[in-house]
Design a protein around this motif. Structure first.
Motif, mmCIF file in Angstrom:
data_model
loop_
_atom_site.group_PDB
_atom_site.id
_atom_site.type_symbol
_atom_site.label_atom_id
_atom_site.label_comp_id
_atom_site.label_asym_id
_atom_site.label_seq_id
_atom_site.Cartn_x
_atom_site.Cartn_y
_atom_site.Cartn_z
ATOM 1 N N THR A 275 -35.708 82.433 128.252
ATOM 2 C CA THR A 275 -35.519 81.374 127.334
ATOM 3 C C THR A 275 -34.169 81.087 127.176
ATOM 4 O O THR A 275 -33.303 82.198 127.237
ATOM 5 C CB THR A 275 -36.004 82.033 125.810
ATOM 6 N N PRO B 107 -35.110 75.226 122.165
ATOM 7 C CA PRO B 107 -35.216 75.987 123.189
ATOM 8 C C PRO B 107 -35.966 75.567 124.494
ATOM 9 O O PRO B 107 -36.753 74.578 124.372
ATOM 10 C CB PRO B 107 -35.823 77.436 122.409
ATOM 11 N N THR C 54 -38.053 77.187 128.038
ATOM 12 C CA THR C 54 -38.271 78.618 128.867
ATOM 13 C C THR C 54 -38.491 78.208 130.345
ATOM 14 O O THR C 54 -38.925 76.985 130.779
ATOM 15 C CB THR C 54 -39.604 79.367 128.366
#
Length: 351
Positions: A71, A134, A136
């Motif tokens: 992440t 965020p 990933t």
């Protein structure tokens, strides 16, 4: 498509993709637009971050195992005077011919690490505010070892009217690159192909000419490479890229065309030449040199000006010799006539 916050006017955008993804060997300039609130321009910046905010990185470098997930975060800052909703996306990355990094446009399908990145579809950012988002990266189990490039960006859609009156949708993006190295055997390698040489002849016999050598460097390994080297022609050598040129990186499978000019080369009928490429690994293990790759770049260059000059000198010498021979023959003829005249006069006196 009009932005909800600007229903009365088309959104003008200053930042294009090419300006957003910069490749430099040292710290990269941040991808950002200049604010122009008084004209209604939407301006923004996108930078790598952690959960607390921007962390000073120019882009993201990560090393992951097949099947591993990591992440990261991006800081989307709205420099405009009104709330804006940005579309977020990721796509495969690539280096342009000029050496700058970019990512595939939204109408082209990614086939590599652009598909590994998951991020929310959009984010709304207030005026002069920053939102941390965020994202990933999940490496597939069957991913090949080595380097994989992607870009992640925040974009704005706008409408522009062309000269023909047609309305065209424009997507402008600002973002950064995400470089993922999949663990496994790293096998950096390169080759030099399609070498060709041309020669610009100087018709001044006292001046040398200039050679141009064009060639392709191919990254045949699985690691990202920084390409440097030199071209040697007729005893002279020129390094590439030049001191004022951008560093040249090649992703696995990339090929890049170079043209190097070597001045002050004399035509010697056959001029020896060579291309030497010394690639180095970029990223983890950076600076690791690979065995230099050399290719022949010799070419034929007939010294016509010098030959014509020598021919002219030879003609002058031959002409001078012929003139002297004729003058000597005429002199000998006159001397013989004088001697004959003398003999006749002598015979008359004896009689």
């Amino acid at each position: 498509m009009m932005l909800p916050s600007t229903p009365a006017r088309a959104v003008r955008v200053l930042c294009a993709v090419a300006a957003a993804f910069l490749v430099v060997s040292g710290p990269a300039l941040p991808a950002a637009a200049q604010s122009a609130e008084d004209t209604g321009t939407v301006t923004w910046s996108v930078r790598p971050a952690d959960e607390a905010g921007e962390d000073g990185r120019a882009w993201v470098e990560q090393e992951l195992d097949p099947g591993e997930t990591a992440t990261e975060h991006m800081a989307v800052r709205n420099l405009s005077g009104e709330e804006v909703t940005f579309r977020l996306s990721a796509a495969d990355g690539y280096f342009q011919e000029n050496g700058r990094f970019s990512m595939l446009p939204s109408d082209q399908e990614s086939v590599d690490s652009g598909l590994w990145i998951a991020v929310q579809e959009e984010v709304t950012v207030g005026p002069d505010e920053t939102v941390i988002v965020p994202f990933t990266t999940t490496v597939p189990e069957n991913a090949t070892p080595g380097d994989h490039a992607a870009g992640i960006a925040a974009s704005v859609l706008s409408e522009q009217v062309g000269e023909d009156g047609a309305t065209v949708g424009v997507e402008s993006r600002v973002g950064f690159r995400v470089m993922t190295r999949v663990t496994g055997e790293l096998a950096p390698a390169a080759s030099v192909e399609a070498v060709s040489s041309t020669f610009d002849l100087s018709w001044n016999p006292l001046s040398p000419g200039a050679a141009q050598v064009t060639f392709e460097v191919v990254n045949t390994g699985n690691a990202r490479l920084l390409v440097t080297g030199a071209v040697a022609v007729g005893g002279r050598e020129v390094a590439f890229p030049g001191p004022d040129e951008i560093d040249q990186e090649l992703l696995p499978g990339d090929r890049r065309t170079f043209t190097v000019t070597v001045d002050d080369v004399w035509p010697l009928v056959f001029v020896p030449g060579s291309v030497t490429v010394t690639p180095t690994v970029v990223g983890e293990g950076e600076g690791t040199a690979i065995e230099p790759v050399t290719a022949d770049a010799g070419f034929w260059a007939v010294p016509w000006p010098q030959l014509l000059t020598l021919a002219g000198i030879a003609l002058l010498v031959v002409s001078s010799l012929r003139g002297r021979r004729k003058a000597r023959t005429r002199l000998e003829g006159k001397l013989e006539e004088a001697r004959e005249e003398g003999r006749r006069e002598a015979l008359k006196e004896d009689a």
